[in-house]
Scaffold this active site. Structure first.
Site, PDB file in Angstrom:
ATOM      1  CG  LEU A 173      -2.211  -0.786   0.980  1.00 45.07           C
ATOM      2  CD1 LEU A 173      -1.985  -2.277   0.625  1.00 45.07           C
ATOM      3  CD2 LEU A 173      -3.139  -0.743   2.297  1.00 45.07           C
ATOM      4  CB  ILE A 174       2.978   2.528  -2.765  1.00 44.56           C
ATOM      5  CG1 ILE A 174       4.091   3.531  -2.689  1.00 44.56           C
ATOM      6  CG2 ILE A 174       1.868   2.666  -3.939  1.00 44.56           C
ATOM      7  CD1 ILE A 174       5.074   3.164  -2.161  1.00 44.56           C
ATOM      8  CE  LYS A 213      -3.739   4.008   7.726  1.00 48.26           C
ATOM      9  NZ  LYS A 213      -2.871   3.921   8.784  1.00 48.26           N
ATOM     10  N   GLY A 215       3.455   0.622   5.801  1.00 41.07           N
ATOM     11  CA  GLY A 215       4.374   1.180   6.450  1.00 41.07           C
ATOM     12  C   GLY A 215       4.283   1.635   7.815  1.00 41.07           C
ATOM     13  CD  GLN A 230       1.121   4.027  11.837  1.00 44.38           C
ATOM     14  OE1 GLN A 230       2.450   4.036  12.070  1.00 44.38           O
ATOM     15  NE2 GLN A 230       1.093   4.785  10.511  1.00 44.38           N
ATOM     16  CB  CYS A 255      14.843  20.610  -6.476  1.00 49.87           C
ATOM     17  SG  CYS A 255      14.382  19.071  -7.655  1.00 49.87           S
TER      18      CYS A 255
END
Length: 486
Positions: free
Chosen positions: A186-187, A268, A290, A299, A459
């Site tokens: 899950l990105i 979630k 993550g 979390q 940048c």
């Protein structure tokens, strides 16, 4: 000619014969795939206890490409760069060692370490004493020191050949791809999900990407950049999928119907439900997140317990005990930190007073208010892409964010680096206006700048400037390009 000897990961070396054989074959194949992109004639040979890589090329560019790519192949902990030499006596080994390594120990303490394989009329200690004594006598300022020397001269002898180690390089470790089962990460594009994805790749799991879009086109572009970067840099030996689920309707339903303090946990759980459905369709047995204990309100152990109960699909959390500083350090090492810094965090703004001790009964009651047809619809409408198509697609999407190395008369460079980075390496170009506006202030401050100018975002790597240019385009500011100095 360049020659490298790839040492097996200790965890591979201790496995059963059949498993070790399978892992080393995978590693051999992956090395060949990666390095043949730079040298079609590269030779990769599996020797059971190591893998040798030989390139007949001799230019510095090829050498750097070979080293850089070997460092990023999962399953390689260490590899040595060697010069191979035939010998008839120990003195031959000494003479070649003096030629190759003598300059490295001038005015330094050193010791000689020898590994030997085969039948010889001498021992490893014999070679160490002979070569070490010769170097001690014939190299200016060199002095033998067996404990904690400045330099360790390494020699490996196998049958009639000696290998003088000129450099030792270190890889990312782990296991070769795909020695483990596939996973679905899950990105979000932030620090945590990028590092968690990398950790699973290096452990040999072919890692696919699942993106829940909460922030529109700009968010999706940024996450695609991170995902494609991780795949191309660490797992491009195998194709994977990038799946996008438009989660804005789900968030809207939660905001309208779920009690404020329970929103984060419910969101979630909806993601895990959706992820489980996608994983099942793609025959992937595990999800990856993550999450880290206590990092944010959702979390806590109590909340993670309630979140996990929503699905029977395995949820893997490789960062569960990592501190944020550790995660950012790894992100910097793997090259995702700049992209993560530019990525807004959409998930963290739902609940004003989020629960840290969710009760399953309370959450189930709140979910009774949710229209699950919405969740089923967004999953059904998910887009599934081959990760290899993202690069071409991204180029098409970002075509308006042109790059330039020369500026027109009314051009202004907008330095969007963080203040500490700007202070460490100021950008000063004679005759060119440079305006400093950190990337995290662009959204609120860019409109205050004179809009009769053309702005060229700058940048260090060009990644953040490209992303910010796209976001500004999406908001109607078309007088923005990217500055890339030659």
């Amino acid at each position: 000619m360049f020659k490298f000897i790839v040492k097996l990961h200790p965890e591979i070396a201790i496995k059963s014969k059949s498993v070790r054989k399978r892992f080393t074959k995978l590693l051999e194949k992956n090395i060949k795939i990666i390095l043949s992109r730079f040298d079609e004639q590269v030779k990769v040979k599996n020797n059971w206890d190591n893998i040798t890589v030989v390139s007949d090329k001799s230019d510095a560019q090829t050498r750097e490409a070979l080293i850089d790519n070997l460092k990023r192949v999962p399953g390689i902990v260490q590899f040595i760069e060697v010069q191979e030499t035939a010998y008839e006596s120990i003195d031959d080994i000494y003479q070649r060692t003096l030629e190759l390594a003598g300059h490295t120990i001038e005015n330094k303490t050193f010791c000689v370490r020898v590994k030997r394989n085969g039948q010889h009329d001498f021992t490893s200690s014999d070679v160490e004493r002979y070569v070490g004594g010769g170097l001690n006598q014939n190299v200016a300022g060199a002095k033998v020191k067996l404990s904690k020397p400045d330099i360790t001269v390494k020699i490996e002898i196998k049958d009639a050949l000696a290998y003088i180690v000129t450099h030792t390089h270190y890889g990312i470790g782990g296991f070769p791809l795909p020695s483990q089962e596939d996973v679905l990460s899950l990105i979000s594009g932030g620090f945590d999900s990028g590092v968690a994805t990398y950790q699973m790749i290096r452990k040999g799991a072919r890692t696919h990407f699942l993106f829940f879009n909460l922030g529109g086109a700009a968010h999706e572009i940024g996450v695609k950049q991170v995902s494609h970067y991780l795949w191309k840099r660490y797992s491009s030996t195998h194709k994977v999928k990038f799946i996008t689920v438009d989660f804005e309707p789900v968030v809207a339903e939660i905001l309208e119907n779920v009690e404020n303090g329970q929103m984060g946990v419910v969101l979630k759980r909806m993601m895990m439900r959706a992820g489980s459905q996608v994983a099942e369709k793609l025959n992937i047995p595990a999800l990856v997140t993550g999450e880290s204990i206590g990092q944010v309100s959702s979390q806590t152990l109590a909340n993670l317990n309630v979140i996990d109960r929503v699905t029977e699909t395995l949820i893997v959390r490789p960062l569960i005990q990592h501190d944020k500083a550790d995660i950012i350090k790894i992100a910097r090492e793997i090259g995702t930190v700049e992209m993560a810094e530019a990525m807004p965090e959409y998930c963290g703004v739902i609940s004003k007073k989020p629960t840290v001790k969710a009760k399953l009964a309370t959450i189930l009651a709140e979910e009774q208010k949710f229209d699950f047809d919405i969740l089923d619809t967004v999953v059904k409408n998910a887009t599934v892409k081959d990760i290899r198509d993202i690069e071409a697609e991204a180029k098409e999407e970002v075509k308006e964010a042109e790059s330039a190395s020369e500026l027109p008369a009314n051009g202004v460079i907008l330095d969007i680096r963080a203040p500490d980075e700007e202070d460490a390496n100021p950008l000063e170009i004679e005759g060119v206006d440079v305006v400093h506006l950190p990337f995290f202030r662009i959204a609120t401050k860019f409109a205050d700048l004179p809009q009769d100018k053309e702005y060229y975002l700058y940048c260090a790597k060009g990644v953040m400037s490209q992303l910010q240019a796209l976001i500004l385009h999406e908001n109607g500011f078309m007088n923005v390009k990217v500055y890339k100095p030659e």
